[in-house]
Write an enzyme that holds these catalytic residues in place. Structure first.
Site: not given
Ligand code: NDP
Length: 453
Positions: A136, A166, A204, A228, A328
């Site tokens: 999402k 989830h 929360e 959700h 929140k």
């Molecule tokens: P982050 O910003 O922490 O991580 C995103 C990742 O994507 C990083 O590793 C970044 O690495 C990589 N990235 C971004 N652009 C590119 C690209 N063009 N090529 C390759 N890698 C890329 O986000 P989250 O992990 O928090 O979230 C990821 C997804 O999950 C989102 O859509 C979010 O909405 C969803 N989500 C997250 C939750 C959470 O608790 N974190 C919960 C529920 C959903 P780098 O910049 O080094 O390339």
């Protein structure tokens, strides 16, 4: 079962906090097939060794309770490739280490990168039988969700794509199906004639916790209610499915979404509420005002509390408010679905009132409770309240492990179908539009309070 997992966005929060721990739990329970391999892809430079070291440290933090041998086994499965996933050539090169076996590509990426990543995956030519998991938010509005769905249909086919929510992986949420459809005592009363209102609450104590980058562009409505809480409402309100097959379950959920009233701007004023937290204390913790949190742009007016009262205009539910509420930085954690039954039509007891029955599904505590009226002690017909309180079976697998396992096995029962994803936007978009036009003005509540009055 698929034996290759490619995590796109492997350096991010989701990957370390939820995905790798989910894999490690599957490993600990012996649910992963032999030869399972994981490839992490992100833009930052790195090597297999450096990635393994980094993930070992994060896995120890986020899955500290797990057998160290299971964690070590998962670390041993990891490889890393640097690539911009929106570049088809870089993507194709990055996928090389995964040979020709079918793979599960998990898009743990910023939503703006979903479409370019899908185009690159398609251009790279995934092995037959490969699947995709998409996190999402699925789109930022109806038009962008439809565009993603078109891309999926053209490049991969609906059957290959798992849109994850989830919450549906939680055992207590799935238990709604058990409670409703295997107990005559509830299902016969589960309708407007007997139910006064239904409240679905996810409140929360956590505040922003450093997630401004994501949250400030989203807010409570899009972060929680659009996906959700609407899904929970579907499980509460759906008609009895013929079976628990993916088709029957998702058809009945879709019926609910289609029956939800679309609000006029005046109804948005009346039936929605948005607010953000000001400075306050949660227990001993001092919390700054949301607008002062690092990374927040106060001019966006992002809400940290949102309430939407939905109406499902069909035979079963017409007139019953479904109150969806999330916030929140509140005084307490409260995550529950409460079915408030109507009062009895006539009370023969003269001494006091009867409290209407409430059935509560406590999502975090994994319990179900039912408030009843019974006679109290003494020789008069005096009523007092009693609570039936039962634990529900705990899942051996947390939500992410369950959903990941489903995707590896190809079981899409708990994944969101394309039409569900679009229908949810048809409900939410009139609200976001009216808010942008100034309806239901943003209120404020102190952090650590019960929310806006
Ligand atoms: P982050 O910003 O922490 O991580 C995103 C990742 O994507 C990083 O590793 C970044 O690495 C990589 N990235 C971004 N652009 C590119 C690209 N063009 N090529 C390759 N890698 C890329 O986000 P989250 O992990 O928090 O979230 C990821 C997804 O999950 C989102 O859509 C979010 O909405 C969803 N989500 C997250 C939750 C959470 O608790 N974190 C919960 C529920 C959903 P780098 O910049 O080094 O390339």
């Amino acid at each position: 079962m698929i034996r290759r997992l490619a995590i796109l966005g492997a350096a991010g929060d989701l990957s370390a906090r939820y995905l790798l721990p989910a894999v490690a739990r599957l490993q600990a329970q012996g649910q992963l097939p032999a030869g399972f391999a994981i490839l992490g892809i992100a833009r930052q430079p790195g090597s297999d060794e450096a990635f393994r070291r980094q993930m070992a440290e994060r896995l120890a933090r986020h899955a500290a309770d797990l057998d160290p041998a299971a964690r070590a086994a998962v670390i041993g499965m990891l490889r890393y490739r640097q690539a911009d996933v929106s570049d088809a050539e870089q993507m194709a090169a990055a996928l090389q280490p995964l040979d020709d076996e079918a793979l599960l590509a998990y898009l743990a990426l910023p939503p703006s990168v979903y479409a370019p990543a899908m185009r690159s995956l398609s251009a790279a030519g995934l092995p037959a039988g490969s699947r995709l998991v998409i996190e999402k938010p699925f789109g930022q509005d109806l038009a962008s969700a439809q565009a993603l769905n078109r891309l999926i249909a053209e490049q991969f086919g609906e059957a290959a794509v798992f849109r994850i929510d989830h919450f549906l992986g939680m055992q207590t949420v799935q238990n709604l199906l058990g409670l409703r459809f295997a107990n005559r005592v509830f299902e016969t009363l589960w309708r407007a004639a007997h139910v006064a209102r239904i409240e679905i609450t996810w409140e929360e104590t956590l505040a922003l916790e450093g997630r401004a980058g994501y949250y400030d562009a989203s807010g409570a409505l899009l972060d929680m209610i659009q996906n959700h809480l609407l899904q929970l409402m579907c499980l509460v309100a759906m008609e009895v499915p013929l079976s628990l097959s993916a088709r029957d379950l998702r058809d009945r959920k879709l019926d609910v979404l289609r029956a939800v009233r679309r609000f006029t701007p005046e109804e948005v004023d009346r039936y929605t509420l948005r607010a953000r937290y000001g400075a306050g204390r949660i227990g001993a913790r001092a919390v700054p005002a949301y607008a002062q949190e690092p990374g927040v742009d106060p001019r966006r007016n992002t809400e940290t509390f949102s309430q939407v009262t939905c109406f499902i205009d069909n035979w079963r539910w017409t007139g019953v408010p479904f109150i969806l509420r999330t916030g929140k930085a509140l005084a307490r954690d409260r995550q529950e679905i409460a079915i408030h039954f109507r009062p009895v039509p006539h009370l023969a007891f003269e001494e006091n009132e009867a409290t209407p029955n409430v059935l509560r599904l406590l999502l975090a505590q994994e319990r179900v409770t039912l408030n009843l009226n019974v006679l109290g002690a003494g020789d008069r017909f005096y009523l007092q309240e009693a609570v039936l309180d039962s634990p529900l079976a705990e899942s051996p697998l947390p939500a992410y492990s369950r959903l990941l396992l489903d995707a590896l096995r190809g079981d899409c029962t708990l994944a969101i179908r394309c039409d569900e994803a679009e229908e949810a936007w048809r409900i939410i978009e009139p609200i976001t539009r009216a808010w942008q036009a100034g309806r239901a003005p943003l209120r404020e509540y102190p952090a650590g309070s019960a929310g806006p009055a």
